[in-house]
Design a protein around this motif. Structure first.
Motif, PDB file in Angstrom:
ATOM      1  N   LEU A   4     -69.361 -39.773 -78.000  1.00  0.00           N
ATOM      2  CA  LEU A   4     -69.940 -41.397 -77.367  1.00  0.00           C
ATOM      3  C   LEU A   4     -68.900 -42.420 -78.623  1.00  0.00           C
ATOM      4  CD1 LEU A   4     -68.926 -43.806 -74.952  1.00  0.00           C
ATOM      5  CD2 LEU A   4     -72.060 -44.205 -75.798  1.00  0.00           C
ATOM      6  N   ALA A   5     -69.479 -42.279 -79.461  1.00  0.00           N
ATOM      7  CA  ALA A   5     -69.303 -43.284 -80.862  1.00  0.00           C
ATOM      8  C   ALA A   5     -67.214 -42.971 -81.534  1.00  0.00           C
ATOM      9  CB  ALA A   5     -70.383 -43.347 -81.961  1.00  0.00           C
ATOM     10  N   GLU A   6     -67.361 -41.649 -81.658  1.00  0.00           N
ATOM     11  CA  GLU A   6     -66.245 -41.206 -81.351  1.00  0.00           C
ATOM     12  C   GLU A   6     -64.882 -41.466 -80.822  1.00  0.00           C
ATOM     13  OE1 GLU A   6     -63.095 -39.322 -84.709  1.00  0.00           O
ATOM     14  OE2 GLU A   6     -64.514 -39.944 -84.693  1.00  0.00           O
ATOM     15  N   LEU A   7     -65.449 -41.347 -79.898  1.00  0.00           N
ATOM     16  CA  LEU A   7     -64.314 -41.980 -78.996  1.00  0.00           C
ATOM     17  C   LEU A   7     -64.020 -42.919 -78.793  1.00  0.00           C
ATOM     18  CD1 LEU A   7     -64.761 -38.589 -75.573  1.00  0.00           C
ATOM     19  CD2 LEU A   7     -63.424 -39.283 -76.972  1.00  0.00           C
ATOM     20  N   GLN A   8     -64.939 -43.623 -78.691  1.00  0.00           N
ATOM     21  CA  GLN A   8     -65.235 -45.363 -78.371  1.00  0.00           C
ATOM     22  C   GLN A   8     -63.891 -46.041 -80.268  1.00  0.00           C
ATOM     23  OE1 GLN A   8     -69.156 -46.365 -78.210  1.00  0.00           O
ATOM     24  NE2 GLN A   8     -68.822 -47.416 -76.550  1.00  0.00           N
ATOM     25  N   ARG A   9     -64.134 -45.179 -81.003  1.00  0.00           N
ATOM     26  CA  ARG A   9     -63.665 -45.300 -82.469  1.00  0.00           C
ATOM     27  C   ARG A   9     -61.843 -45.461 -82.303  1.00  0.00           C
ATOM     28  NH1 ARG A   9     -61.148 -43.614 -86.362  1.00  0.00           N
ATOM     29  NH2 ARG A   9     -61.815 -41.343 -86.122  1.00  0.00           N
ATOM     30  N   LYS A  10     -61.554 -43.842 -81.610  1.00  0.00           N
ATOM     31  CA  LYS A  10     -60.521 -44.115 -81.353  1.00  0.00           C
ATOM     32  C   LYS A  10     -59.568 -44.860 -80.179  1.00  0.00           C
ATOM     33  CE  LYS A  10     -61.011 -38.940 -82.393  1.00  0.00           C
ATOM     34  NZ  LYS A  10     -60.836 -37.693 -81.998  1.00  0.00           N
ATOM     35  N   LYS A  11     -60.497 -44.859 -78.935  1.00  0.00           N
ATOM     36  CA  LYS A  11     -60.188 -46.016 -78.095  1.00  0.00           C
ATOM     37  C   LYS A  11     -59.463 -46.991 -78.873  1.00  0.00           C
ATOM     38  CE  LYS A  11     -60.726 -48.566 -73.321  1.00  0.00           C
ATOM     39  NZ  LYS A  11     -61.779 -48.346 -72.883  1.00  0.00           N
ATOM     40  N   ALA A  12     -60.871 -47.717 -79.777  1.00  0.00           N
ATOM     41  CA  ALA A  12     -60.128 -48.862 -80.360  1.00  0.00           C
ATOM     42  C   ALA A  12     -58.617 -49.262 -81.631  1.00  0.00           C
ATOM     43  CB  ALA A  12     -61.251 -49.507 -81.135  1.00  0.00           C
ATOM     44  N   GLU A  13     -58.891 -48.355 -81.849  1.00  0.00           N
ATOM     45  CA  GLU A  13     -57.387 -47.702 -82.174  1.00  0.00           C
ATOM     46  C   GLU A  13     -56.625 -47.813 -82.144  1.00  0.00           C
ATOM     47  OE1 GLU A  13     -58.482 -44.143 -84.622  1.00  0.00           O
ATOM     48  OE2 GLU A  13     -59.315 -44.581 -86.112  1.00  0.00           O
ATOM     49  N   LEU A  14     -56.548 -47.112 -80.509  1.00  0.00           N
ATOM     50  CA  LEU A  14     -55.952 -47.231 -79.928  1.00  0.00           C
ATOM     51  C   LEU A  14     -54.686 -48.459 -79.072  1.00  0.00           C
ATOM     52  CD1 LEU A  14     -55.961 -43.999 -77.790  1.00  0.00           C
ATOM     53  CD2 LEU A  14     -54.136 -43.745 -79.325  1.00  0.00           C
ATOM     54  N   LEU A  15     -55.746 -48.990 -79.043  1.00  0.00           N
ATOM     55  CA  LEU A  15     -55.986 -51.047 -78.687  1.00  0.00           C
ATOM     56  C   LEU A  15     -54.762 -51.595 -79.351  1.00  0.00           C
ATOM     57  CD1 LEU A  15     -58.362 -51.221 -75.758  1.00  0.00           C
ATOM     58  CD2 LEU A  15     -56.587 -50.179 -75.146  1.00  0.00           C
ATOM     59  N   ALA A  16     -55.632 -50.978 -80.846  1.00  0.00           N
ATOM     60  CA  ALA A  16     -55.539 -52.479 -81.530  1.00  0.00           C
ATOM     61  C   ALA A  16     -53.693 -52.037 -82.083  1.00  0.00           C
ATOM     62  CB  ALA A  16     -55.908 -51.885 -82.267  1.00  0.00           C
ATOM     63  N   GLY A  17     -52.868 -50.779 -81.911  1.00  0.00           N
ATOM     64  CA  GLY A  17     -51.617 -50.390 -82.472  1.00  0.00           C
ATOM     65  C   GLY A  17     -50.838 -51.370 -81.609  1.00  0.00           C
ATOM     66  N   ASP A  18     -49.460 -50.718 -82.030  1.00  0.00           N
ATOM     67  CA  ASP A  18     -48.234 -52.375 -81.695  1.00  0.00           C
ATOM     68  C   ASP A  18     -48.190 -52.597 -80.866  1.00  0.00           C
ATOM     69  OD1 ASP A  18     -48.525 -52.853 -84.127  1.00  0.00           O
ATOM     70  OD2 ASP A  18     -46.795 -51.443 -84.796  1.00  0.00           O
ATOM     71  N   LYS A  19     -47.907 -50.938 -79.781  1.00  0.00           N
ATOM     72  CA  LYS A  19     -47.937 -50.491 -79.084  1.00  0.00           C
ATOM     73  C   LYS A  19     -48.971 -50.384 -77.469  1.00  0.00           C
ATOM     74  CE  LYS A  19     -42.208 -51.459 -78.270  1.00  0.00           C
ATOM     75  NZ  LYS A  19     -41.967 -50.234 -78.062  1.00  0.00           N
ATOM     76  N   PRO A  20     -49.817 -50.777 -77.048  1.00  0.00           N
ATOM     77  CA  PRO A  20     -51.422 -49.803 -77.070  1.00  0.00           C
ATOM     78  C   PRO A  20     -50.972 -49.418 -75.543  1.00  0.00           C
ATOM     79  CG  PRO A  20     -52.083 -51.515 -77.422  1.00  0.00           C
ATOM     80  CD  PRO A  20     -50.458 -52.042 -77.238  1.00  0.00           C
ATOM     81  N   PRO A  21     -51.240 -47.622 -75.429  1.00  0.00           N
ATOM     82  CA  PRO A  21     -50.207 -47.216 -73.941  1.00  0.00           C
ATOM     83  C   PRO A  21     -51.319 -47.370 -72.803  1.00  0.00           C
ATOM     84  CG  PRO A  21     -51.929 -45.933 -75.478  1.00  0.00           C
ATOM     85  CD  PRO A  21     -51.838 -46.572 -76.159  1.00  0.00           C
ATOM     86  N   ARG A  22     -51.021 -47.242 -72.172  1.00  0.00           N
ATOM     87  CA  ARG A  22     -51.262 -48.262 -70.589  1.00  0.00           C
ATOM     88  C   ARG A  22     -53.011 -46.981 -70.627  1.00  0.00           C
ATOM     89  NH1 ARG A  22     -49.652 -50.919 -66.953  1.00  0.00           N
ATOM     90  NH2 ARG A  22     -47.032 -51.525 -67.275  1.00  0.00           N
ATOM     91  N   ALA A  23     -53.950 -47.177 -70.014  1.00  0.00           N
ATOM     92  CA  ALA A  23     -55.174 -46.123 -69.594  1.00  0.00           C
ATOM     93  C   ALA A  23     -54.629 -44.850 -69.204  1.00  0.00           C
ATOM     94  CB  ALA A  23     -56.427 -46.714 -68.796  1.00  0.00           C
ATOM     95  N   ARG A  24     -54.159 -44.651 -68.181  1.00  0.00           N
ATOM     96  CA  ARG A  24     -53.809 -43.261 -68.286  1.00  0.00           C
ATOM     97  C   ARG A  24     -53.124 -42.555 -69.147  1.00  0.00           C
ATOM     98  NH1 ARG A  24     -53.040 -41.594 -62.564  1.00  0.00           N
ATOM     99  NH2 ARG A  24     -51.490 -39.128 -62.414  1.00  0.00           N
ATOM    100  N   GLU A  25     -52.397 -42.812 -69.463  1.00  0.00           N
ATOM    101  CA  GLU A  25     -51.497 -42.338 -71.490  1.00  0.00           C
ATOM    102  C   GLU A  25     -52.855 -42.077 -72.288  1.00  0.00           C
ATOM    103  OE1 GLU A  25     -49.385 -39.954 -74.363  1.00  0.00           O
ATOM    104  OE2 GLU A  25     -49.658 -40.461 -71.638  1.00  0.00           O
ATOM    105  N   ALA A  26     -53.535 -43.278 -72.785  1.00  0.00           N
ATOM    106  CA  ALA A  26     -54.067 -43.507 -73.094  1.00  0.00           C
ATOM    107  C   ALA A  26     -55.373 -42.090 -73.117  1.00  0.00           C
ATOM    108  CB  ALA A  26     -55.262 -44.245 -72.962  1.00  0.00           C
ATOM    109  N   ALA A  27     -55.832 -42.094 -72.039  1.00  0.00           N
ATOM    110  CA  ALA A  27     -57.212 -40.868 -71.825  1.00  0.00           C
ATOM    111  C   ALA A  27     -56.762 -39.634 -71.867  1.00  0.00           C
ATOM    112  CB  ALA A  27     -57.284 -41.140 -70.226  1.00  0.00           C
ATOM    113  N   LYS A  28     -55.193 -39.182 -71.482  1.00  0.00           N
ATOM    114  CA  LYS A  28     -54.834 -38.589 -72.265  1.00  0.00           C
ATOM    115  C   LYS A  28     -54.278 -37.862 -73.974  1.00  0.00           C
ATOM    116  CE  LYS A  28     -51.567 -37.835 -68.289  1.00  0.00           C
ATOM    117  NZ  LYS A  28     -49.741 -37.645 -67.652  1.00  0.00           N
ATOM    118  N   ARG A  29     -54.407 -38.500 -74.196  1.00  0.00           N
ATOM    119  CA  ARG A  29     -54.112 -38.751 -75.876  1.00  0.00           C
ATOM    120  C   ARG A  29     -55.206 -38.247 -76.633  1.00  0.00           C
ATOM    121  NH1 ARG A  29     -50.532 -43.338 -78.328  1.00  0.00           N
ATOM    122  NH2 ARG A  29     -48.873 -43.558 -76.949  1.00  0.00           N
ATOM    123  N   LEU A  30     -57.109 -38.857 -75.877  1.00  0.00           N
ATOM    124  CA  LEU A  30     -58.378 -38.530 -76.165  1.00  0.00           C
ATOM    125  C   LEU A  30     -58.637 -36.848 -75.851  1.00  0.00           C
ATOM    126  CD1 LEU A  30     -59.686 -42.116 -76.097  1.00  0.00           C
ATOM    127  CD2 LEU A  30     -58.762 -40.708 -77.514  1.00  0.00           C
ATOM    128  N   GLY A  31     -57.910 -36.283 -74.164  1.00  0.00           N
ATOM    129  CA  GLY A  31     -58.366 -35.175 -73.603  1.00  0.00           C
ATOM    130  C   GLY A  31     -59.809 -35.713 -72.589  1.00  0.00           C
TER     131      GLY A  31
END
Length: 345
Positions: A4-31
């Motif tokens: 859980l903590a690792e996934l939360q960290r990866k989600k925070a990284e995605l949201l902090a990017g220049d172009k945060p992906p939409r939830a559907r795409e972000a979920a795919k990236r996290l598996g």
């Protein structure tokens, strides 16, 4: 570090990017599923809702006034602004039939629900047992935010990611085409008295819709894959009123009316009208068919679109109120003009 903590960290990284992906795409990236992705933020920007309260939320939602409803599958998204008036509970569905909010919601297939606040953009989001988005409801500037707050307060739970048990979706690759007696299926198709009986016929023959359509003779015609684009351009030019159905297995959203502002952006073909938006990824549409289905009166012609798994992603009809002999003739003639010359059987 826990999963859980690792996934939360990866989600925070995605949201902090220049172009945060939409939830559907972000979920795919996290598996993970989209429902799990949303649940990663429980206690911060999302709250899990009591799954026994989904119908109650839908029944109370009219009090919020105008909201935005969103239903999608992989290829097509529909968005409507309107009010969730006069819900009817029928079998496994909650049904809304207002022209501006026409929905068939299979609530018994919904397993997860959340209240989500994304930088002030507040919504209710519902997901099926596989964590796939079933239906989303967004508050707008015209919505009563107090109603939203009250519903969240009444139906929130303290559950989150670690209480979820998302199922793995089975493979949906179409099976090989079984042997079919063409004359028999054509006879059975002609004998159908209602379009709602199609699924039972397909099940009896062990066929997907595109597989069956290859055997229907004059009752089905393969069209060019970009038929939707051509049809909507014609509909916008001539102000044809339409019925546009977008299903995803646990919800169907329907557009009643005309389309006006069209825009193509990469693979996406869009309708961008004031109270209605549609987004269709034409690259994900692998087959398009003109299909005649029996109704109480006579066969009705529709455009049906399918993805690589033979799943229907959209069905388009001429609106019943516009089905004069002249309009119906023009509708059918235009669809036939989009015929695909060669079809593999």
């Amino acid at each position: 570090m826990s999963d859980l903590a690792e996934l939360q960290r990866k989600k925070a990284e995605l949201l902090a990017g220049d172009k945060p992906p939409r939830a559907r795409e972000a979920a795919k990236r996290l598996g993970i599923s989209e429902a799990e992705y949303v649940a990663l933020s429980c206690g911060e920007t999302s709250v899990m809702l009591d799954k026994e309260a989904f119908v109650s939320i839908l029944q109370a939602l009219h009090r919020a006034g105008e909201v935005m409803a969103l239903t999608r599958n992989d290829a097509v998204v529909l968005e409507h602004h309107g009010v969730y008036r006069n819900p009817v509970i029928k079998h496994s569905h909650v049904i809304f039939t207002d022209p501006d909010m026409d929905l068939r919601l299979k609530v018994t297939a919904w397993k997860y629900g959340f209240a989500v606040d994304e930088n002030g953009r507040r919504s209710f989001q519902f997901f099926d047992a596989y964590g796939q988005a079933a239906h989303k409801i967004y508050m707008t500037d015209a919505s009563d935010q107090t109603v939203y707050d009250d519903l969240v307060a009444e139906y929130r739970t303290e559950d989150g990611f670690e209480q979820m048990s998302v199922r793995t979706k089975p493979s949906s690759t179409p099976s090989a085409m079984p042997k079919v007696e063409t004359e028999a299926i054509q006879k059975d198709w002609q004998a159908l008295e209602n379009a709602h009986h199609v699924n039972a016929l397909l099940k009896a023959y062990g066929l997907t819709r595109p597989q069956a359509y290859r055997h229907l003779g004059d009752s089905a015609m393969a069209l060019q894959k970009d038929a939707l684009k051509s049809l909507l351009e014609q509909a916008a030019e001539e102000s044809w009123p339409l019925l546009m159905f977008v299903p995803n297995g646990s919800a169907t959203q329907i557009h009643n009316g005309t389309v006006h502002k069209l825009m193509e952006m990469g693979p996406w073909f869009n309708v961008l009208d004031p109270k209605f938006n549609m987004h269709a990824n034409l690259e994900l549409v692998t087959e398009a068919w003109l299909v005649y289905k029996q109704t109480d009166a006579k066969p009705v012609a529709s455009l049906e679109l399918f993805d690589a798994d033979d799943k229907a992603v959209m069905m388009v009809y001429l609106h019943p109120e516009a089905r004069s002999a002249q309009m119906t003739g023009r509708w059918e003639s235009f669809l036939k003009s989009l015929k695909l010359e060669e079809v593999a059987v």
